[in-house]
Design a protein around this motif. Sequence first.
Motif, PDB file in Angstrom:
ATOM      1  N   PHE A  43     -13.588  15.171   7.569  1.00 26.13           N
ATOM      2  CA  PHE A  43     -12.414  16.030   7.656  1.00 26.13           C
ATOM      3  C   PHE A  43     -11.934  16.027   9.098  1.00 26.13           C
ATOM      4  O   PHE A  43     -12.624  15.531   9.996  1.00 26.13           O
ATOM      5  N   TRP A  44     -10.744  16.568   9.316  1.00 23.26           N
ATOM      6  CA  TRP A  44     -10.130  16.561  10.630  1.00 23.26           C
ATOM      7  C   TRP A  44      -9.553  17.930  10.949  1.00 23.26           C
ATOM      8  O   TRP A  44      -9.131  18.659  10.066  1.00 23.26           O
ATOM      9  N   ILE A  45      -9.514  18.238  12.217  1.00 28.92           N
ATOM     10  CA  ILE A  45      -8.727  19.350  12.730  1.00 28.92           C
ATOM     11  C   ILE A  45      -7.633  18.698  13.564  1.00 28.92           C
ATOM     12  O   ILE A  45      -7.913  17.972  14.525  1.00 28.92           O
ATOM     13  N   ILE A  46      -6.390  18.916  13.172  1.00 29.21           N
ATOM     14  CA  ILE A  46      -5.259  18.281  13.850  1.00 29.21           C
ATOM     15  C   ILE A  46      -5.091  18.901  15.235  1.00 29.21           C
ATOM     16  O   ILE A  46      -5.051  20.130  15.372  1.00 29.21           O
ATOM     17  N   HIS A  47      -5.009  18.048  16.232  1.00 29.76           N
ATOM     18  CA  HIS A  47      -4.787  18.503  17.608  1.00 29.76           C
ATOM     19  C   HIS A  47      -3.292  18.474  17.922  1.00 29.76           C
ATOM     20  O   HIS A  47      -2.727  19.461  18.393  1.00 29.76           O
ATOM     21  N   THR A  48      -2.649  17.333  17.652  1.00 32.47           N
ATOM     22  CA  THR A  48      -1.197  17.214  17.825  1.00 32.47           C
ATOM     23  C   THR A  48      -0.644  16.368  16.688  1.00 32.47           C
ATOM     24  O   THR A  48      -1.340  15.530  16.124  1.00 32.47           O
ATOM     25  N   GLY A  49       0.629  16.574  16.378  1.00 34.82           N
ATOM     26  CA  GLY A  49       1.296  15.781  15.351  1.00 34.82           C
ATOM     27  C   GLY A  49       1.330  16.497  14.006  1.00 34.82           C
ATOM     28  O   GLY A  49       0.900  17.642  13.880  1.00 34.82           O
ATOM     29  N   THR A  50       1.870  15.777  13.013  1.00 36.64           N
ATOM     30  CA  THR A  50       2.010  16.350  11.675  1.00 36.64           C
ATOM     31  C   THR A  50       1.539  15.367  10.613  1.00 36.64           C
ATOM     32  O   THR A  50       1.671  14.148  10.766  1.00 36.64           O
TER      33      THR A  50
END
Length: 151
Positions: A43-50
């Motif tokens: 899984f990921w935690i978004i830092h920047t972007g969409t």
Amino acid sequence: MVRTGAFGALTKKHQEQLMPLAREVSFAIDERIFNEGAKADRFWIIHTGTVALDVHVPGRRAAVIETLGAGELLGWSWLVPPHHWHLGAQATSPVRAYEFDAAAVSELCGKDPELRQELLAYVAAVIAGRLRSARVRLLDLYAPYGAGEVP
């Protein structure tokens, strides 16, 4: 240290336990991150972007259910058997994110029941929100006008 969004739901102690398991990754605009039905092992935690979450619609283009941004959790299917993605995901802008290996996080949760409880509570809230978004979006696309209104 990440303090907002997904990790805002965790104590500082648990944030500090999880961050050493993270690796920074990036996705180019229009890059497919995962497909519905494929194996969910991270899984990921978004830092920047969409990132757009979408659902396969036979005979049509995939329907975008929700767009995620900075601080948000991308991917919860790793936590729920049979560990296959329930939606698809595609970068809609350049994305930088923290990626977590599901097995490593599960192992850590096995050693710390409080961390596991915090993660489960947070992911349950995410699932509920995504279900609401999917329902509203699909009703917008396919139901007669006004069918999605809730009294």
